[in-house]
Design a protein around this motif. Sequence first.
Motif, PDB file in Angstrom:
ATOM      1  N   ARG A 174      37.263  38.350  49.448  1.00 45.23           N
ATOM      2  CA  ARG A 174      36.077  37.390  50.727  1.00 45.23           C
ATOM      3  C   ARG A 174      35.063  38.039  50.617  1.00 45.23           C
ATOM      4  N   VAL A 175      34.134  36.771  50.461  1.00 38.58           N
ATOM      5  CA  VAL A 175      32.398  37.391  50.679  1.00 38.58           C
ATOM      6  C   VAL A 175      32.247  37.365  51.779  1.00 38.58           C
ATOM      7  N   GLY A 176      32.427  36.881  52.401  1.00 34.30           N
ATOM      8  CA  GLY A 176      31.657  37.131  54.460  1.00 34.30           C
ATOM      9  C   GLY A 176      32.643  36.158  55.180  1.00 34.30           C
ATOM     10  N   ILE A 177      31.976  36.041  56.622  1.00 34.92           N
ATOM     11  CA  ILE A 177      32.508  34.842  57.489  1.00 34.92           C
ATOM     12  C   ILE A 177      31.144  35.111  58.253  1.00 34.92           C
ATOM     13  N   VAL A 178      31.247  34.191  58.821  1.00 42.50           N
ATOM     14  CA  VAL A 178      30.518  33.762  59.645  1.00 42.50           C
ATOM     15  C   VAL A 178      30.021  33.245  61.370  1.00 42.50           C
ATOM     16  N   LEU A 213      24.529  34.905  51.800  1.00 39.05           N
ATOM     17  CA  LEU A 213      23.937  34.294  50.622  1.00 39.05           C
ATOM     18  C   LEU A 213      24.036  35.579  49.566  1.00 39.05           C
ATOM     19  N   LYS A 214      24.050  36.608  50.320  1.00 37.39           N
ATOM     20  CA  LYS A 214      22.584  37.842  49.328  1.00 37.39           C
ATOM     21  C   LYS A 214      24.303  38.459  48.625  1.00 37.39           C
ATOM     22  N   SER A 215      25.097  38.747  50.031  1.00 38.44           N
ATOM     23  CA  SER A 215      26.666  39.473  49.438  1.00 38.44           C
ATOM     24  C   SER A 215      27.192  38.645  48.302  1.00 38.44           C
ATOM     25  N   LYS A 238      22.955  26.040  48.865  1.00 41.81           N
ATOM     26  CA  LYS A 238      22.768  27.085  48.280  1.00 41.81           C
ATOM     27  C   LYS A 238      23.159  28.053  47.652  1.00 41.81           C
ATOM     28  N   THR A 239      24.940  28.056  48.230  1.00 42.57           N
ATOM     29  CA  THR A 239      26.135  28.466  47.488  1.00 42.57           C
ATOM     30  C   THR A 239      26.317  27.686  46.044  1.00 42.57           C
ATOM     31  N   VAL A 240      25.851  26.746  46.412  1.00 43.34           N
ATOM     32  CA  VAL A 240      26.450  25.756  44.721  1.00 43.34           C
ATOM     33  C   VAL A 240      25.302  26.393  44.214  1.00 43.34           C
ATOM     34  N   GLN A 241      24.707  26.887  44.450  1.00 38.51           N
ATOM     35  CA  GLN A 241      23.352  27.002  43.773  1.00 38.51           C
ATOM     36  C   GLN A 241      23.784  28.562  42.891  1.00 38.51           C
TER      37      GLN A 241
END
Lengths: 218, 476
Positions: free
Chosen positions: B172-176, B125-127, B23-26
């Motif tokens: 940086r978009v984010g971390i999980v 993903l929203k970020s 989904k990230t790639v999309q």
Amino acid sequence: MNCRSEVLEVSLEGRQVDEALLSLLHTILLHRSTGKFHYKKEGTYSIGTVGTQDTDCDFIDFTFVRVSSDELDRVIRKAVTEFKDALGNSGSDGMGQISLEFYQKKKSRWPFSDECIPWEVWTIKVNVVNLANEQERQICREKVGEKLGEKVINIVEVINRHEYLPKMPTQSEVDNVFDTSLKDVQPYLYKITYQITDSLGTSVSTTMRRLIKDTLAL
Amino acid sequence: MDSDLSPQDRKDLDKFIKFFALKTVQVIVQARLGEKICTRSSSSPTGSDWFTLAIKDIPEVTHEAKKALAGQLPSIGRSMCVEISLKTSEGDSMELETWCLEMNEKCEKDIKVSYTVYTRLSLLLKSLLAITRVTPAYKLSRKQGHDYVILYRIYFGDVQLSGLGDGFQTVRVGIVGTPIGTLTLSCAYRTNLALMSSRQFERTAPIMGIIIDHFVERPLGNTALMHPCNYRAPGEEEGGAYAGVEDSQEVCTTSFSTSPPSQMVVPGKEGGVPQVLLQPSHGTQADHGRLPSCPAADMPHQAPPSSCNVLSRSTEVKSASPSDAIETTFTRKVGAFVNKPTTQVTTASLDLPFAAFAPRAYDLEENDPMVHPPASPTPSSPLQGSLHSQSSSQSGGQTQEDFVMVDFKPAFSKDDLLPMDLGTFYREFQNPPQLASLSIDVSAQSMAEDLDSLPEKLAIYEKDIDEFDAFVDTLQ
């Protein structure tokens, strides 16, 4: 539990106020909205799907993503328009702030009414400037676009710290945590308030408090 | 390390990471298509929308992503990267940004896979959706079309940032955090947008051993490593070429529990909606509508300012050596994202061969709106080349002894049939005669007359003074 508070500041032209505020408020709400909950047998629920929509700004070099919900968009636009009108009518130097507050309701016993406990407050401070000529306006278009980009990055940074979020509620408690009035998405309970700063810089003397979205009528 | 994780949780986690990567790639590729993306919210879960977000799946992109992943997942030391680059119609290419999905060793053992990790991946993903509209490549991708296109490439392994030039920025978009490591999503983007010359490009070592193909119209180049973001899949609704790729139906988790962990199975199918995309339609018109409008030049046109930043940079690059612009009219050293000459020049050049050199009355205005602004792309004819050199030398502030006569031909005007035409009109209205009332002699004359007639007027008013008083009384 302490309420998390974040402040964003923007300086912009009068005609850019609407779009700038919409972009920031929608960016925050994108992260603070989920799909509609559908509760099934006890203890389980499923979540609907949130669509997204790109929105171009007319007066700013900027595009932002918002949740695909016309209802939510209408509510936010109404709040922003009220704030902008108040800013214009106040006779102040064009300074004010609008706050988006996420809260939880806590049931109290009769005769006390329910408490609203904020857990995250976003405050956007607005400073309206007047520009002399078209060239300055063009530069302002780009500069404000870049600034808003930085603000979006700030918002994302805060949200991805994964600090406190209300626990997922049971069916009976869902209205204490989420706003279930919209038919396509479900944001956390929120309210939007604003203050206009008078020319002396004090916000107490000319405070106008309006509750645009409050499901609890106090 | 994994001993605390149940097999079911491990399986779920792997599935989440796999689909998160896809989904990230999309999201990244769709954000660089050059169009506004819009998906609908649905209150009823369908089971096919991972992470409760409506993100459509472009089959080719999924295919490329799966090919790059080759059955593996992003893990420690093996990052998934999506590289976005720009390719001009002349073949010059430049990396714009690299999105990296990395995993490090920091584990969060106590985190609930089925709910918390899933929700945080959804938030990430929203970020990503928000951040992909903020980096500089977004604006460039919205304007792609005839001058340049945006390409993407997916690779797996070590992150390569050397192609981004000096001074690249990272966001940086984010971390999980997960029980097996922490996923980090970030973007490194270029800030120096001066285009490489084609010679420089050839010297660069091919990435991963495969030479990047030249820009092809055909979207599904089998050997091309770089893929255009704005492709057209002719008549391909179901992705026939990819029938084999969509393997086992993966279940998308849509059911959650408010009580302690219980069963998670939900019937559903993976797949998303195959999307056939069209090339952006704004390319051509936008190009011609966008005259470069740099602060240095005195242009009455109001070009979209988003082109201004880039163009002003390229102007700076170009004005440093205006002599180069005059001499080397056929090289490929062009400023990035500079527009082709507009129709005005084309009109002029079509009328008479070498009309610019025809001996006419000297009529050269520096602020003439029809003369080209300095930063200009590769001219395709000697005539245009000379016109560009003319304007660039003007804006560069250099005075030259010999001038080239520029025949002023406004766009869309008929030539030689009516002597008094649009061009003449423009010239005349720019130099209007002064207003009569503003000339000093006339005003001085009337002033003198006024002064002379004053005593008479005063006498008349004194005679009628009673009338005036009565009038004032009626007002009170």
